[in-house]
Design an enzyme around this catalytic site. Sequence first.
Site, PDB file in Angstrom:
ATOM      1  N   HIS A   1       2.623   9.008   0.923  1.00 10.40           N
ATOM      2  CA  HIS A   1       1.373   8.522   0.065  1.00 10.40           C
ATOM      3  C   HIS A   1       1.690   9.568  -1.160  1.00 10.40           C
ATOM      4  O   HIS A   1       2.226  10.785  -0.783  1.00 10.40           O
ATOM      5  CB  HIS A   1      -0.148   9.232   0.454  1.00 10.40           C
ATOM      6  CG  HIS A   1      -0.212   8.528   1.911  1.00 10.40           C
ATOM      7  ND1 HIS A   1      -1.223   7.390   1.660  1.00 10.40           N
ATOM      8  CD2 HIS A   1      -0.006   8.510   3.119  1.00 10.40           C
ATOM      9  CE1 HIS A   1      -1.306   6.842   3.011  1.00 10.40           C
ATOM     10  NE2 HIS A   1      -0.499   7.487   3.936  1.00 10.40           N
TER      11      HIS A   1
ATOM     12  N   THR B   1      -5.686   6.561   8.051  1.00 13.77           N
ATOM     13  CA  THR B   1      -6.454   6.706   6.871  1.00 13.77           C
ATOM     14  C   THR B   1      -6.375   5.526   5.816  1.00 13.77           C
ATOM     15  O   THR B   1      -6.411   5.419   4.830  1.00 13.77           O
ATOM     16  CB  THR B   1      -5.504   7.865   6.071  1.00 13.77           C
ATOM     17  OG1 THR B   1      -4.106   7.364   5.474  1.00 13.77           O
ATOM     18  CG2 THR B   1      -5.299   9.035   6.687  1.00 13.77           C
TER      19      THR B   1
ATOM     20  N   HIS C   1       3.887  10.697   6.527  1.00 15.06           N
ATOM     21  CA  HIS C   1       3.247  10.163   7.824  1.00 15.06           C
ATOM     22  C   HIS C   1       4.517   9.640   8.680  1.00 15.06           C
ATOM     23  O   HIS C   1       4.609   8.465   8.544  1.00 15.06           O
ATOM     24  CB  HIS C   1       1.993   9.584   7.766  1.00 15.06           C
ATOM     25  CG  HIS C   1       0.916  10.021   6.925  1.00 15.06           C
ATOM     26  ND1 HIS C   1       0.006   9.560   6.426  1.00 15.06           N
ATOM     27  CD2 HIS C   1       0.641  11.376   6.717  1.00 15.06           C
ATOM     28  CE1 HIS C   1      -0.832  10.266   5.936  1.00 15.06           C
ATOM     29  NE2 HIS C   1      -0.335  11.401   6.077  1.00 15.06           N
TER      30      HIS C   1
ATOM     31  N   HIS D   1       6.024   6.487   6.491  1.00 16.46           N
ATOM     32  CA  HIS D   1       5.679   6.199   5.094  1.00 16.46           C
ATOM     33  C   HIS D   1       4.993   7.451   4.333  1.00 16.46           C
ATOM     34  O   HIS D   1       4.799   8.306   5.013  1.00 16.46           O
ATOM     35  CB  HIS D   1       4.383   4.907   5.211  1.00 16.46           C
ATOM     36  CG  HIS D   1       3.172   5.414   5.878  1.00 16.46           C
ATOM     37  ND1 HIS D   1       2.966   5.322   7.111  1.00 16.46           N
ATOM     38  CD2 HIS D   1       2.078   5.934   5.284  1.00 16.46           C
ATOM     39  CE1 HIS D   1       1.796   6.155   7.359  1.00 16.46           C
ATOM     40  NE2 HIS D   1       1.325   6.311   6.360  1.00 16.46           N
TER      41      HIS D   1
ATOM     42  N   GLU E   1      -2.884  13.266   1.076  1.00 19.42           N
ATOM     43  CA  GLU E   1      -3.958  12.884   1.702  1.00 19.42           C
ATOM     44  C   GLU E   1      -4.800  14.245   2.106  1.00 19.42           C
ATOM     45  O   GLU E   1      -5.982  14.368   2.038  1.00 19.42           O
ATOM     46  CB  GLU E   1      -3.990  11.827   2.642  1.00 19.42           C
ATOM     47  CG  GLU E   1      -3.335  10.617   2.013  1.00 19.42           C
ATOM     48  CD  GLU E   1      -3.703   9.381   2.679  1.00 19.42           C
ATOM     49  OE1 GLU E   1      -3.122   9.381   3.911  1.00 19.42           O
ATOM     50  OE2 GLU E   1      -4.272   8.517   2.214  1.00 19.42           O
TER      51      GLU E   1
ATOM     52  N   HIS F   1       0.914  -1.198  -0.103  1.00 15.21           N
ATOM     53  CA  HIS F   1       0.039   0.143  -0.077  1.00 15.21           C
ATOM     54  C   HIS F   1       0.750   1.394  -0.010  1.00 15.21           C
ATOM     55  O   HIS F   1       0.418   2.456  -0.255  1.00 15.21           O
ATOM     56  CB  HIS F   1      -0.903   0.148   1.148  1.00 15.21           C
ATOM     57  CG  HIS F   1      -1.593  -1.005   1.781  1.00 15.21           C
ATOM     58  ND1 HIS F   1      -2.723  -1.576   0.826  1.00 15.21           N
ATOM     59  CD2 HIS F   1      -1.389  -2.369   2.635  1.00 15.21           C
ATOM     60  CE1 HIS F   1      -3.110  -2.856   1.379  1.00 15.21           C
ATOM     61  NE2 HIS F   1      -2.267  -2.988   2.467  1.00 15.21           N
TER      62      HIS F   1
HETATM   63  N1  LIG Z   1      -0.578  -1.733   6.156  1.00 12.97           N
HETATM   64  C1  LIG Z   1      -0.657  -0.260   6.276  1.00 12.97           C
HETATM   65  N2  LIG Z   1      -0.773   0.597   7.408  1.00 12.97           N
HETATM   66  C2  LIG Z   1      -0.557   1.640   7.129  1.00 12.97           C
HETATM   67  C3  LIG Z   1      -0.761   2.821   8.077  1.00 12.97           C
HETATM   68  C4  LIG Z   1      -0.674   2.308   9.714  1.00 12.97           C
HETATM   69  C5  LIG Z   1      -0.787   3.521  10.822  1.00 12.97           C
HETATM   70  C6  LIG Z   1      -1.042   4.577  10.449  1.00 12.97           C
HETATM   71 CL1  LIG Z   1      -1.317   5.947  11.639  1.00 12.97          CL
HETATM   72  C7  LIG Z   1      -1.263   5.029   8.941  1.00 12.97           C
HETATM   73  S1  LIG Z   1      -1.755   6.608   8.430  1.00 12.97           S
HETATM   74  N3  LIG Z   1      -1.767   6.781   6.679  1.00 12.97           N
HETATM   75  O1  LIG Z   1      -2.862   7.026   9.079  1.00 12.97           O
HETATM   76  O2  LIG Z   1      -0.601   7.575   8.833  1.00 12.97           O
HETATM   77  C8  LIG Z   1      -1.242   4.211   7.975  1.00 12.97           C
HETATM   78  C9  LIG Z   1      -0.174   2.176   5.895  1.00 12.97           C
HETATM   79  S2  LIG Z   1      -0.164   0.865   4.984  1.00 12.97           S
HETATM   80 ZN   LIG Z   2      -0.426   7.547   6.054  1.00 12.35          ZN
END
Ligand SMILES: Nc1nc(-c2ccc(Cl)c(S(N)(=O)=O)c2)cs1
Ligand SMILES: [Zn+2]
Length: 270
Positions: free
Chosen positions: A103, A211, A126, A101, A113, A71
Site C-alpha cells: 500500500h 484491510t 503485507h 503486496h 495503513e 487495488h
Molecule cells: N484483492 C485484494 N486482496 C487483498 C488482500 C488479501 C488478503 C489480505 Cl490479508 C490483505 S491485507 N491488506 O489485509 O494484508 C489484502 C489486497 S487486494
Molecule cells: Zn495489505
Amino acid sequence: AEELHWCYEIQVEASNYTCLGPDKWGEHCQKDFQSPIDIITNKVKVDKNLGPFSFSGYDKKLEWTVENNGHSVSVSPITNGIEITIAGGGLPAQFQLTQFHLHWSKTMNAGSEHSIDGHHFAMEMHIVHQTEKGTLGNDNHAQKFEYDTAVLAFLVKPGSAVNEGFQPLVEALSKIPRPEMSTTIGQISLLDFLPNEEKLRHYFRYLGSLTTPSCDETVIWTVFEDPIELHRDQILAFSYKLYYDEDQKLNMTDNVRPVQDQGQRTVYKS
Ligand SMILES: Nc1nc(-c2ccc(Cl)c(S(N)(=O)=O)c2)cs1
Ligand SMILES: [Zn+2]
C-alpha cells in the site's frame, strides 16, 4: 448500490461515484475488530511469549508472479511444491505464504495503513500467510482458533540509498500498468525484500482483519517496528507506473484504508 465494486477514496470521485469508498464497504467491514489501527506505543503491553519467528523457505531463490490486481501489486511465489512458511513469533500454528503486496502514496507520510503514534509512513508491505482453520492438538483438548491468516507488516520510509533487493520488483512495475496484467521476476528470495533478521525481533501484535473487503476478522497482525528503507524514486515508481483503470487515467496511489477504532483490543509488543 450492492453491485458497485469496492474502491479507495481517491477512486470514488474519479470514477464518477460508481464505486464504493471505505466508509461504504460491505460484508464484515463495518464491524468492531477491523484493521488497520493507529498503534499508540505508550499503551502497548509487552508479551514475553512474543519470541522470534522461524522463517522457512524465505531464503529460497524463486520465480515470482507480479500482478496488478486493480487495488495493489500482488507478488506470489511460483513454488512448484516448495512451501514457504512462518512459525514462532507467538503464532498458534505454522502458516504458509500465499502472497505479498503493498500500500502506498505519493506523499511520504500518507502511504502506510498502520500508523505509529499518529505517524504514517511512505508505504506498507503485507506478507500474507494462511493456515488451515481448525484445531490445535488432538481433539480432547483441542484449542479451536478462528484466526487463519497471519500478515507480517513492514513500514517503508524514504532513504538515501537505492534498496537493491526491491529493484527487480520496481523494474517490473512498468510492465503491468493496467489491472489484470502480470509478469514474472526471479530468482529472488523473500529475504531480499526484508531488513536483516536481527531487526525482525521487535514487533507489535494484535488481532484484526483484512484491510480490504470482505474485511474478514481472521488476521493475526504483526507490525515490525523497524521500517524498510527505499529510495524516494523507488517509492514513487509504484504511484507513477501503475494505474487503477484500463484507460491509464488514474494512477494507482493512496490504496490505503483509513485507520479503524482499536476498541477494547490490546496491542502487544515483543
Ligand atoms: N484483492 C485484494 N486482496 C487483498 C488482500 C488479501 C488478503 C489480505 Cl490479508 C490483505 S491485507 N491488506 O489485509 O494484508 C489484502 C489486497 S487486494
Ligand atoms: Zn495489505
